[in-house]
Design an enzyme around this catalytic site. Structure first.
Site, PDB file in Angstrom:
ATOM      1  N   ARG A 147      19.385  34.650  15.041  1.00  0.00           N
ATOM      2  CA  ARG A 147      20.024  33.718  14.412  1.00  0.00           C
ATOM      3  C   ARG A 147      18.982  32.757  13.922  1.00  0.00           C
ATOM      4  O   ARG A 147      18.998  32.467  12.162  1.00  0.00           O
ATOM      5  CB  ARG A 147      21.798  33.169  14.348  1.00  0.00           C
ATOM      6  CG  ARG A 147      21.698  33.013  13.193  1.00  0.00           C
ATOM      7  CD  ARG A 147      23.524  32.539  13.225  1.00  0.00           C
ATOM      8  NE  ARG A 147      23.469  32.055  15.226  1.00  0.00           N
ATOM      9  CZ  ARG A 147      23.270  31.101  15.288  1.00  0.00           C
ATOM     10  NH1 ARG A 147      23.063  30.112  14.942  1.00  0.00           N
ATOM     11  NH2 ARG A 147      24.286  30.939  16.878  1.00  0.00           N
ATOM     12  N   TYR A 193      25.637  38.050 -13.311  1.00  0.00           N
ATOM     13  CA  TYR A 193      26.240  38.854 -12.506  1.00  0.00           C
ATOM     14  C   TYR A 193      27.775  38.149 -12.196  1.00  0.00           C
ATOM     15  O   TYR A 193      27.655  37.104 -11.874  1.00  0.00           O
ATOM     16  CB  TYR A 193      25.315  39.143 -11.477  1.00  0.00           C
ATOM     17  CG  TYR A 193      26.354  39.855 -10.080  1.00  0.00           C
ATOM     18  CD1 TYR A 193      25.808  40.269 -10.299  1.00  0.00           C
ATOM     19  CD2 TYR A 193      26.065  39.130  -9.136  1.00  0.00           C
ATOM     20  CE1 TYR A 193      27.200  40.848  -9.290  1.00  0.00           C
ATOM     21  CE2 TYR A 193      26.712  39.342  -8.186  1.00  0.00           C
ATOM     22  CZ  TYR A 193      26.903  40.431  -8.036  1.00  0.00           C
ATOM     23  OH  TYR A 193      27.611  41.289  -6.879  1.00  0.00           O
ATOM     24  N   ASP A 228      18.213  33.047 -10.311  1.00  0.00           N
ATOM     25  CA  ASP A 228      18.379  34.291 -10.505  1.00  0.00           C
ATOM     26  C   ASP A 228      16.955  35.269 -11.008  1.00  0.00           C
ATOM     27  O   ASP A 228      17.175  35.489 -12.122  1.00  0.00           O
ATOM     28  CB  ASP A 228      19.979  35.040 -10.107  1.00  0.00           C
ATOM     29  CG  ASP A 228      19.960  35.997  -9.909  1.00  0.00           C
ATOM     30  OD1 ASP A 228      18.617  37.131  -9.132  1.00  0.00           O
ATOM     31  OD2 ASP A 228      20.617  36.463  -8.984  1.00  0.00           O
ATOM     32  N   LYS A 288      17.672  45.079  -4.866  1.00  0.00           N
ATOM     33  CA  LYS A 288      17.650  45.883  -5.528  1.00  0.00           C
ATOM     34  C   LYS A 288      16.171  46.469  -6.021  1.00  0.00           C
ATOM     35  O   LYS A 288      15.827  46.908  -5.161  1.00  0.00           O
ATOM     36  CB  LYS A 288      17.967  44.892  -7.157  1.00  0.00           C
ATOM     37  CG  LYS A 288      19.650  44.335  -6.633  1.00  0.00           C
ATOM     38  CD  LYS A 288      20.799  44.941  -7.016  1.00  0.00           C
ATOM     39  CE  LYS A 288      22.009  45.188  -6.689  1.00  0.00           C
ATOM     40  NZ  LYS A 288      22.520  43.630  -6.349  1.00  0.00           N
TER      41      LYS A 288
HETATM   42  N1  PLP Z   1      22.224  38.491  -8.718  1.00  0.00           N
HETATM   43  C1  PLP Z   1      22.455  39.318  -9.076  1.00  0.00           C
HETATM   44  C2  PLP Z   1      21.145  39.172 -10.723  1.00  0.00           C
HETATM   45  C3  PLP Z   1      22.795  40.586  -8.688  1.00  0.00           C
HETATM   46  O1  PLP Z   1      22.666  42.097  -9.877  1.00  0.00           O
HETATM   47  C4  PLP Z   1      23.435  41.025  -7.677  1.00  0.00           C
HETATM   48  C5  PLP Z   1      23.925  42.523  -7.604  1.00  0.00           C
HETATM   49  O2  PLP Z   1      23.922  43.356  -8.443  1.00  0.00           O
HETATM   50  C6  PLP Z   1      23.332  40.079  -6.725  1.00  0.00           C
HETATM   51  C7  PLP Z   1      22.983  38.896  -6.940  1.00  0.00           C
HETATM   52  C8  PLP Z   1      24.411  40.178  -5.669  1.00  0.00           C
HETATM   53  O3  PLP Z   1      23.479  40.269  -4.480  1.00  0.00           O
HETATM   54  P1  PLP Z   1      24.267  41.352  -3.454  1.00  0.00           P
HETATM   55  O4  PLP Z   1      24.745  42.662  -4.320  1.00  0.00           O
HETATM   56  O5  PLP Z   1      22.650  42.014  -2.485  1.00  0.00           O
HETATM   57  O6  PLP Z   1      25.631  40.059  -2.904  1.00  0.00           O
END
Ligand code: PLP
Length: 372
Positions: free
Chosen positions: A47, A99, A171, A196
């Site tokens: 961890r 998101y 992000d 992704k």
């Molecule tokens: N940030 C963006 C731009 C996303 O498109 C997503 C998920 O679709 C996330 C964060 C969240 O990621 P996770 O699904 O790996 O928790």
């Protein structure tokens, strides 16, 4: 070193014990101490750290041009750690177009924890400026945004954050470090859903926070990672690192294909609007040209005739899969408003497309028969 080279070599070396080129997966949860009590390899318990996670973190740090990275079990866990590193009573400025999980976290988890938040149009600097309060500590950027592909000016918003004494977080999931390097614009932390494009094959969940400098804030995030324990498994790290090796070439092809599809959709009589920053009419096109090295593999399209027509198009595609998520080799199509649910700002006739690595002519032919 160029990013194509870093993607293959950063964080990876042939295994010193066997010479294996592909790294072993270290499933061990615990590591042996020397007789004097020390840990000669710096690994104590998985961890707190693990060789596969350390490799992935080194690679992510190199790709973004930062100083350190903390890998998490999902993009959402990475996002949550960034907000948790603030104190109750702090104020966050976040985009009103992002998101959907990010505002959900802020409104449902962190509001009860005492974090204040103002949602603004991040593409409008005056609106962001107006939202600043004495307790503003963090500005959150997502560019291109989900699902309208809005482009936020990284340098302007970061400068504003720093004038205020706040940090700026980007992000970078949709652009990837290949197309956008937020640290070059002064952004303090980069967040990824590695689920992704970075892993790239729809087979592993993950996230990361990467730091431009070794700040106290990042140390808090590291503490949350190792103490809270929302860490990725060694196999998840291994899969993500393997995916990253082909990231540069995948992303170039995703972007090329998306541009072809966007141009096709733009001229189709059944289409009301196409949202893709590579198209010259897109409101964020000139900023995207300045701060991106390509426009990415995501686009959204609004279909004439409303929700039912949009649903019909999604129902009739054969090559695209009707599924959420993005950034993988296969193309996906999604009626975004219905997945976001009540209160969504997403137009009812909007389909979000994650353009994959199939031949673009086949993707266009599939969309053409579905639109017709
Ligand atoms: N940030 C963006 C731009 C996303 O498109 C997503 C998920 O679709 C996330 C964060 C969240 O990621 P996770 O699904 O790996 O928790």
């Amino acid at each position: 070193m160029r990013i194509e080279t870093l993607a293959i070599h950063a964080g990876r070396n042939p295994d010193p014990a066997t010479g294996a080129i592909a790294p072993p997966i270290y499933l061990s949860t615990t590591f042996e101490r020397e007789a004097d009590g020390s840990y000669p390899h710096d690994y104590l318990y998985t961890r707190t750290n693990n060789p596969n996670r350390a490799s992935l973190e080194q690679c992510l740090t190199a790709l973004e041009g930062g100083v350190a990275a903390a890998a998490f079990a999902s993009g959402s866990a990475a996002t949550a750690a960034v907000f948790q590193a603030l104190a109750p009573g702090d104020h966050v400025i976040a985009p009103n177009e992002a998101y959907s999980g990010t505002p959900l976290l802020l409104n449902s988890v962190f509001a009860t924890w005492g974090l204040e938040v103002t949602f603004v149009d991040m593409t409008c600097v005056a609106e962001v400026q107006q939202a600043i309060q004495p307790n503003t500590r963090l500005l959150w950027i997502e560019t291109p945004s989900n699902p309208m592909l809005k482009i936020t000016n990284l340098s302007e918003i970061t400068a504003l954050a720093h004038q205020t004494g706040a940090i700026c977080v980007c992000d970078n999931t949709w652009a990837t470090p290949l197309l956008q390097q937020p640290f070059q614009h002064g952004v303090d932390l980069v967040v990824h859903s590695t689920t992704k494009y970075l892993s790239g094959h729809s087979d592993v969940l993950g996230g990361a926070v990467i730091a431009r400098t070794d700040s106290e804030r990042f140390q808090t995030i590291r503490h949350l990672q190792t103490t809270g324990g929302a860490v990725p498994s060694p196999f998840d790290c291994w899969l993500t690192l393997r995916g990253i090796q082909t990231l540069p070439y995948r992303v170039k092809a995703h972007a090329d294909h998306a541009y072809s599809v966007a141009k096709f959709l733009h001229q189709h009589p059944a289409v009301e609007a196409v949202h893709y920053p590579g198209l010259p009419h897109h409101p964020g096109h000139s900023v995207a040209v300045e701060q991106m090295r390509g426009f990415g593999g995501m686009l959204s399209v609004q279909i004439k005739g409303g929700r039912d027509r949009a649903f019909a198009v999604a129902a009739n595609v054969k090559l695209f899969s009707r599924a959420t998520s993005l950034g993988s080799v296969e193309s996906l199509i999604e009626h975004r408003a219905s997945i976001e649910g009540a209160g969504t700002r997403t137009p009812d006739n909007l389909l979000r497309l994650s353009i994959g690595l199939e031949h673009p002519d086949d993707l266009i032919a599939d969309l053409e028969q579905a639109l017709n």
